[in-house]
Design a protein around this motif. Structure first.
Motif, PDB file in Angstrom:
ATOM      1  N   ALA A  29       4.997  -2.006   6.014  1.00 63.51           N
ATOM      2  CA  ALA A  29       3.691  -1.346   6.010  1.00 63.51           C
ATOM      3  C   ALA A  29       3.865   0.155   5.849  1.00 63.51           C
ATOM      4  O   ALA A  29       3.155   0.794   5.061  1.00 63.51           O
ATOM      5  CB  ALA A  29       2.950  -1.667   7.304  1.00 63.51           C
ATOM      6  N   VAL A  30       4.848   0.715   6.567  1.00 61.95           N
ATOM      7  CA  VAL A  30       5.081   2.161   6.477  1.00 61.95           C
ATOM      8  C   VAL A  30       5.495   2.535   5.057  1.00 61.95           C
ATOM      9  O   VAL A  30       4.984   3.499   4.481  1.00 61.95           O
ATOM     10  CB  VAL A  30       6.172   2.592   7.491  1.00 61.95           C
ATOM     11  N   LEU A  31       6.391   1.740   4.471  1.00 59.85           N
ATOM     12  CA  LEU A  31       6.854   2.039   3.109  1.00 59.85           C
ATOM     13  C   LEU A  31       5.694   1.980   2.124  1.00 59.85           C
ATOM     14  O   LEU A  31       5.561   2.839   1.247  1.00 59.85           O
ATOM     15  CB  LEU A  31       7.934   1.050   2.691  1.00 59.85           C
ATOM     16  N   LEU A  32       4.842   0.960   2.281  1.00 62.76           N
ATOM     17  CA  LEU A  32       3.693   0.836   1.385  1.00 62.76           C
ATOM     18  C   LEU A  32       2.785   2.045   1.527  1.00 62.76           C
ATOM     19  O   LEU A  32       2.339   2.623   0.533  1.00 62.76           O
ATOM     20  CB  LEU A  32       2.912  -0.438   1.723  1.00 62.76           C
ATOM     21  N   ALA A  33       2.522   2.443   2.770  1.00 59.78           N
ATOM     22  CA  ALA A  33       1.652   3.590   3.015  1.00 59.78           C
ATOM     23  C   ALA A  33       2.263   4.839   2.384  1.00 59.78           C
ATOM     24  O   ALA A  33       1.565   5.619   1.731  1.00 59.78           O
ATOM     25  CB  ALA A  33       1.459   3.776   4.513  1.00 59.78           C
ATOM     26  N   LEU A  34       3.596   4.998   2.561  1.00 59.22           N
ATOM     27  CA  LEU A  34       4.272   6.156   1.986  1.00 59.22           C
ATOM     28  C   LEU A  34       4.153   6.158   0.466  1.00 59.22           C
ATOM     29  O   LEU A  34       3.913   7.190  -0.155  1.00 59.22           O
ATOM     30  CB  LEU A  34       5.753   6.154   2.372  1.00 59.22           C
ATOM     31  N   LEU A  35       4.299   4.977  -0.122  1.00 52.82           N
ATOM     32  CA  LEU A  35       4.213   4.858  -1.570  1.00 52.82           C
ATOM     33  C   LEU A  35       2.845   5.304  -2.061  1.00 52.82           C
ATOM     34  O   LEU A  35       2.725   6.123  -2.979  1.00 52.82           O
ATOM     35  CB  LEU A  35       4.483   3.408  -1.975  1.00 52.82           C
ATOM     36  N   LEU A  36       1.795   4.757  -1.407  1.00 55.05           N
ATOM     37  CA  LEU A  36       0.436   5.108  -1.834  1.00 55.05           C
ATOM     38  C   LEU A  36       0.193   6.599  -1.623  1.00 55.05           C
ATOM     39  O   LEU A  36      -0.405   7.274  -2.464  1.00 55.05           O
ATOM     40  CB  LEU A  36      -0.582   4.266  -1.063  1.00 55.05           C
ATOM     41  N   LEU A  37       0.690   7.103  -0.492  1.00 57.92           N
ATOM     42  CA  LEU A  37       0.535   8.522  -0.201  1.00 57.92           C
ATOM     43  C   LEU A  37       1.244   9.355  -1.267  1.00 57.92           C
ATOM     44  O   LEU A  37       0.727  10.369  -1.734  1.00 57.92           O
ATOM     45  CB  LEU A  37       1.128   8.815   1.183  1.00 57.92           C
ATOM     46  N   GLY A  38       2.444   8.891  -1.656  1.00 57.28           N
ATOM     47  CA  GLY A  38       3.211   9.594  -2.673  1.00 57.28           C
ATOM     48  C   GLY A  38       2.452   9.670  -3.990  1.00 57.28           C
ATOM     49  O   GLY A  38       2.401  10.725  -4.634  1.00 57.28           O
ATOM     50  N   ILE A  39       1.836   8.567  -4.358  1.00 56.02           N
ATOM     51  CA  ILE A  39       1.084   8.563  -5.612  1.00 56.02           C
ATOM     52  C   ILE A  39      -0.103   9.509  -5.516  1.00 56.02           C
ATOM     53  O   ILE A  39      -0.394  10.286  -6.432  1.00 56.02           O
ATOM     54  CB  ILE A  39       0.622   7.131  -5.930  1.00 56.02           C
ATOM     55  N   TRP A  40      -0.757   9.459  -4.354  1.00 59.33           N
ATOM     56  CA  TRP A  40      -1.913  10.331  -4.150  1.00 59.33           C
ATOM     57  C   TRP A  40      -1.485  11.794  -4.268  1.00 59.33           C
ATOM     58  O   TRP A  40      -2.136  12.608  -4.913  1.00 59.33           O
ATOM     59  CB  TRP A  40      -2.508  10.042  -2.762  1.00 59.33           C
ATOM     60  N   TRP A  41      -0.314  12.079  -3.679  1.00 61.02           N
ATOM     61  CA  TRP A  41       0.200  13.449  -3.697  1.00 61.02           C
ATOM     62  C   TRP A  41       0.538  13.863  -5.133  1.00 61.02           C
ATOM     63  O   TRP A  41       0.210  14.966  -5.575  1.00 61.02           O
ATOM     64  CB  TRP A  41       1.433  13.508  -2.800  1.00 61.02           C
ATOM     65  N   LEU A  42       1.161  12.947  -5.887  1.00 60.00           N
ATOM     66  CA  LEU A  42       1.486  13.241  -7.277  1.00 60.00           C
ATOM     67  C   LEU A  42       0.226  13.560  -8.065  1.00 60.00           C
ATOM     68  O   LEU A  42       0.218  14.451  -8.917  1.00 60.00           O
ATOM     69  CB  LEU A  42       2.186  12.047  -7.918  1.00 60.00           C
ATOM     70  N   GLU A  43      -0.824  12.818  -7.751  1.00 62.60           N
ATOM     71  CA  GLU A  43      -2.073  13.050  -8.480  1.00 62.60           C
ATOM     72  C   GLU A  43      -2.631  14.429  -8.194  1.00 62.60           C
ATOM     73  O   GLU A  43      -3.343  15.006  -9.019  1.00 62.60           O
ATOM     74  CB  GLU A  43      -3.100  11.977  -8.110  1.00 62.60           C
ATOM     75  N   GLN A  44      -2.330  14.952  -6.991  1.00 64.41           N
ATOM     76  CA  GLN A  44      -2.813  16.282  -6.645  1.00 64.41           C
ATOM     77  C   GLN A  44      -2.053  17.368  -7.399  1.00 64.41           C
ATOM     78  O   GLN A  44      -2.633  18.379  -7.774  1.00 64.41           O
ATOM     79  CB  GLN A  44      -2.674  16.542  -5.135  1.00 64.41           C
ATOM     80  N   ILE A  45      -0.756  17.160  -7.620  1.00 66.09           N
ATOM     81  CA  ILE A  45       0.039  18.266  -8.158  1.00 66.09           C
ATOM     82  C   ILE A  45       0.281  18.179  -9.662  1.00 66.09           C
ATOM     83  O   ILE A  45       0.590  19.169 -10.284  1.00 66.09           O
ATOM     84  CB  ILE A  45       1.412  18.394  -7.437  1.00 66.09           C
ATOM     85  N   LEU A  46       0.155  16.977 -10.242  1.00 69.25           N
ATOM     86  CA  LEU A  46       0.424  16.854 -11.677  1.00 69.25           C
ATOM     87  C   LEU A  46      -0.881  16.709 -12.439  1.00 69.25           C
ATOM     88  O   LEU A  46      -1.861  16.190 -11.907  1.00 69.25           O
ATOM     89  CB  LEU A  46       1.315  15.639 -11.941  1.00 69.25           C
ATOM     90  N   PRO A  47      -0.883  17.170 -13.684  1.00 64.76           N
ATOM     91  CA  PRO A  47      -2.104  16.965 -14.480  1.00 64.76           C
ATOM     92  C   PRO A  47      -2.314  15.468 -14.739  1.00 64.76           C
ATOM     93  O   PRO A  47      -1.338  14.727 -14.871  1.00 64.76           O
ATOM     94  CB  PRO A  47      -1.802  17.714 -15.783  1.00 64.76           C
ATOM     95  N   PRO A  48      -3.587  15.013 -14.792  1.00 61.85           N
ATOM     96  CA  PRO A  48      -3.847  13.578 -14.937  1.00 61.85           C
ATOM     97  C   PRO A  48      -3.288  13.007 -16.234  1.00 61.85           C
ATOM     98  O   PRO A  48      -3.098  11.803 -16.350  1.00 61.85           O
ATOM     99  CB  PRO A  48      -5.366  13.466 -14.895  1.00 61.85           C
ATOM    100  N   SER A  49      -3.003  13.862 -17.206  1.00 61.37           N
ATOM    101  CA  SER A  49      -2.508  13.333 -18.479  1.00 61.37           C
ATOM    102  C   SER A  49      -1.008  13.070 -18.441  1.00 61.37           C
ATOM    103  O   SER A  49      -0.436  12.608 -19.421  1.00 61.37           O
ATOM    104  CB  SER A  49      -2.834  14.328 -19.598  1.00 61.37           C
ATOM    105  N   SER A  50      -0.376  13.372 -17.303  1.00 58.88           N
ATOM    106  CA  SER A  50       1.080  13.208 -17.211  1.00 58.88           C
ATOM    107  C   SER A  50       1.504  11.785 -17.541  1.00 58.88           C
ATOM    108  O   SER A  50       0.851  10.819 -17.167  1.00 58.88           O
ATOM    109  CB  SER A  50       1.544  13.581 -15.806  1.00 58.88           C
ATOM    110  N   ILE A  51       2.638  11.685 -18.219  1.00 58.94           N
ATOM    111  CA  ILE A  51       3.141  10.376 -18.660  1.00 58.94           C
ATOM    112  C   ILE A  51       3.469   9.495 -17.459  1.00 58.94           C
ATOM    113  O   ILE A  51       3.387   8.272 -17.513  1.00 58.94           O
ATOM    114  CB  ILE A  51       4.385  10.568 -19.570  1.00 58.94           C
ATOM    115  N   ILE A  52       3.802  10.140 -16.325  1.00 58.35           N
ATOM    116  CA  ILE A  52       4.153   9.368 -15.130  1.00 58.35           C
ATOM    117  C   ILE A  52       3.011   8.433 -14.745  1.00 58.35           C
ATOM    118  O   ILE A  52       3.230   7.278 -14.387  1.00 58.35           O
ATOM    119  CB  ILE A  52       4.497  10.325 -13.970  1.00 58.35           C
ATOM    120  N   PHE A  53       1.798   8.929 -14.855  1.00 58.90           N
ATOM    121  CA  PHE A  53       0.674   8.092 -14.441  1.00 58.90           C
ATOM    122  C   PHE A  53       0.496   6.911 -15.388  1.00 58.90           C
ATOM    123  O   PHE A  53       0.164   5.815 -14.961  1.00 58.90           O
ATOM    124  CB  PHE A  53      -0.607   8.919 -14.331  1.00 58.90           C
ATOM    125  N   THR A  54       0.711   7.164 -16.676  1.00 58.18           N
ATOM    126  CA  THR A  54       0.624   6.043 -17.623  1.00 58.18           C
ATOM    127  C   THR A  54       1.628   4.971 -17.244  1.00 58.18           C
ATOM    128  O   THR A  54       1.295   3.787 -17.172  1.00 58.18           O
ATOM    129  CB  THR A  54       0.941   6.549 -19.046  1.00 58.18           C
TER     130      THR A  54
END
Lengths: 382, 282
Positions: A29-54
């Motif tokens: 559960a902690v790992l899953l939460a961290l993963l989702l949090l990580g993605i959320w954080w990435l969305e804050q710092i990277l432009p939405p067009s970043s290839i990572i999101f694709t």
């Protein structure tokens, strides 16, 4: 006797390799939460067009579809190639039912705005997408599940092609927009959405595989005749596996429609099924975590890491030969050939089939619920 | 005479032009151990496959616990090419699939071991519990059948403990020694809660000591689970030691039946079957 029972139950509960299930669940559960949090954080710092999101979005969607195919190919032993057909049904169901009435005139410009003038909420439409794909799976299963191995593959492949042709049929235009594309339906913006939906669906498939029915599926895979002699109704169980697989492929199709922001039947070719089959094979037939890891790797390779091969590269005024559009696929094919040659059982396959590892592996799947691939996803994101 | 549990009547099994089993009739009573013997290719396994629903007989009927379970008569092309007897005796066609027959209470093992070789010993037994559990795919997926699942696991584990295989529960079935695989296959058949156990050459490939252990094992489970046993076997010492009655099959037809001592003195049987071993001794 009561003591005996207690002892036996304890034996079932206690895992020989240590960790208490509660601890494992918490870690997962902690790992899953961290993963989702990580993605959320990435969305804050990277432009939405970043290839990572694709990569992350498409990887999540493909992992759901690959796992659904693995349920059939790897866990029930049914060699099916109909996944693109089920995805198409899911994608079209979702798109047709959710285009807002005000946009319909523009989308169905050749068919006077189509004949549907309502739009369903997104979750309902997604569920219906899965259900309709499941229904088609059930119907196609009635005749086709009498076949075995290669013949089953050919029949399901034929089904997928037929569905694609039917959807493009001109007379169905008012509903499906024939061979024109569907667009303007609600899509997701956040990468979290496909992760959460695909994660939930994969969790359900994991639960199914570790249930009594999952064991029955595996029994059918290992030995049909013995399974039947153990009182397992072959046809009913194969139907269940096919319908479940089609249901989740349908939801995967709906997610893919959202990701692409448009749907066109032409895209759902057998090549798409082969891509998914390739992911399943690379990940390991009969390994859920393998399918998930493989789909992220596959998508990352085809969308990101090998992209540069398609562009003309000039170093010191010297134009590298071969580097032009299409070369990526050549390199990609070679990589796949190496993987298939040297990892014959796929990335995870050997672990699963090692002599003492199989029970541990399934248990890890069960308790960790894709703990490993989630880490992999995190690694890909960082 | 105790109650009849399996009644096979005039079974003929014809594949194309070959009559594999010809007009076979036999009975198994409750609590008996009955053996079916005969040279290779006599049609013993075919008879088993008819009883367990793998093949549909060409003609004849099978009753289980007094209820008609299988019945058939030559139809279509077979009506013309049928070579057996009793044509026209049976008018109905009743067939059951192997899983339905297992559910009725007939469990079987296979001549060439058919375990789920990639799964663990525990899972092998647990799978046999699947069919009698009260659950559906939704309740099982979302763990609403928790009590049922616990019961299945407990019963499977108890069975393994009783069979002295509890310590092997996490071993992969395919990796076990041959003799244990045989025993596991029988244990798995027991897990389906049968009334009648069909054993297809349980002692095949076993040495004398293993055969003796198996003999004791069969007697033990027969008494403990209140079973009737119907078995195909080539090991004459095993057959003579534990069978109540013996049927002898040769070229698809029954050539003798009776008590073990009658069979061992029957000249036709000696000629067809036991005679071979006499020759071998000389």
């Amino acid at each position: 006797m009561a003591k005996d029972n207690e002892k036996i139950i304890q034996q079932n509960m206690l895992k020989p390799d240590g960790l208490n299930p509660k601890v494992k669940y918490s870690i997962a559960a902690v790992l899953l939460a961290l993963l989702l949090l990580g993605i959320w954080w990435l969305e804050q710092i990277l432009p939405p067009s970043s290839i990572i999101f694709t990569v992350l979005k498409k990887g999540a969607i493909y992992s759901l579809i690959a796992v659904s195919l693995n349920l059939l190919n790897g866990f029930t032993g049914l060699f099916s190639l109909g996944q693109a057909g089920f995805m198409l049904i899911g994608a079209y169901t979702y798109a047709v039912l959710t285009i807002p009435p005000e946009s319909r005139a523009a989308v169905y410009m050749y068919y006077d705005g189509g004949i549907i003038d309502f739009a369903l909420p997104v979750p309902v439409a997604m569920l219906l997408a899965g259900c309709l794909a499941g229904l088609c799976g059930f119907l196609i299963g009635l005749p086709v599940l009498r076949l075995k191995s290669d013949y089953l593959a050919i029949a399901t492949l034929g089904f997928a092609e037929i569905i694609r042709a039917i959807v493009q049929y001109d007379k169905l235009g008012p509903i499906t927009n024939a061979s024109n594309l569907l667009r303007s339906f609600p899509v997701f913006r956040s990468t979290l959405f496909p992760f959460i939906v695909a994660g939930l669906c994969i969790a359900v498939i994991c639960l199914l595989i570790n249930s009594s029915y999952g064991r029955a599926f595996k029994a059918i895979r290992d030995d049909e005749i013995a399974a039947e002699a153990m009182g397992i109704n072959l046809f009913a169980h194969k139907e269940m596996a096919l319908v479940t697989s089609a249901f989740f492929a349908g939801i995967g199709g709906a997610l893919l429609a959202m990701f692409q922001m448009m749907v066109q039947a032409r895209a759902f070719t057998s090549a798409m099924t082969y891509e998914i089959l390739l992911i399943v094979v690379i990940g390991g037939i009969g390994s859920i975590t393998g399918s998930i890891i493989a789909s992220f790797l596959f998508i990352a390779c085809s969308e990101w890491w090998l992209r540069f091969l398609d562009e003309v590269q000039i170093i010191n005024g010297f134009q590298l030969p071969f580097m032009r559009s299409g070369f990526r696929m050549v390199v990609f094919s070679i990589i796949i050939m190496f993987v298939v040659l040297f990892y014959r059982k796929g990335i995870m396959g050997t672990k699963e089939f090692s002599i003492d590892g199989i029970y541990k592996f399934f248990r890890r799947l069960f308790t960790g619920e894709g703990k490993k691939p989630k880490e992999q996803k995190g690694g890909g994101a960082a | 005479m105790s109650e009849n549990i399996l009644h096979v009547e005039n079974i003929t099994m014809q594949f194309g032009g070959v009559v594999a089993v010809n007009n076979l009739s036999l009975d198994v009573n409750r609590g008996e151990i009955v053996a079916l013997i005969g040279p290779n290719g006599a049609g013993k396994t075919t008879a088993f496959n008819v009883i367990t629903g793998v093949y549909e007989p060409t003609n004849g009927r099978v009753d289980f616990c007094g209820e008609n379970m299988i019945q058939n008569y030559p139809k279509g092309k077979m009506a013309k090419s049928y070579k057996g007897e009793n044509l026209g005796l049976y008018k109905n066609s009743i067939s059951k699939t192997p899983d339905q027959i297992t559910k009725l209470g007939i469990a079987r093992t296979f001549q060439n071991i058919r375990l789920f070789s990639g799964l663990t010993v525990f899972e092998n037994v647990l799978i046999a519990k699947h069919m009698r559990a009260r659950q559906n795919i939704f309740s099982a997926t979302f763990r609403l059948n928790y009590k049922e699942e616990q019961r299945m696991r407990r019963e499977a584990m108890e069975l393994l403990e009783i069979q002295d295989m509890g310590h092997l529960k996490d071993d992969i079935a395919g990796s076990l020694p041959y003799g244990i695989q045989r025993r596991l296959e029988i244990a798995r058949a027991l897990a389906t809660e049968p009334q009648l156990l069909l054993l297809d050459e349980p002692a095949a490939g076993m040495n004398p000591q293993e055969t003796q252990e198996l003999t004791d094992f069969i007697l033990e489970i027969k008494n403990n689970y209140n079973l009737s046993v119907f078995m195909i076997e080539h090991h004459m010492d095993l057959v003579m030691q534990i069978s109540n009655r013996i049927y002898v099959l040769d070229f698809g037809s029954l050539i003798a039946q009776g008590l073990p001592e009658e069979i061992s003195n029957n000249p036709r049987v000696i000629e067809a079957y036991l005679g071979v071993s006499d020759d071998a001794e000389n």
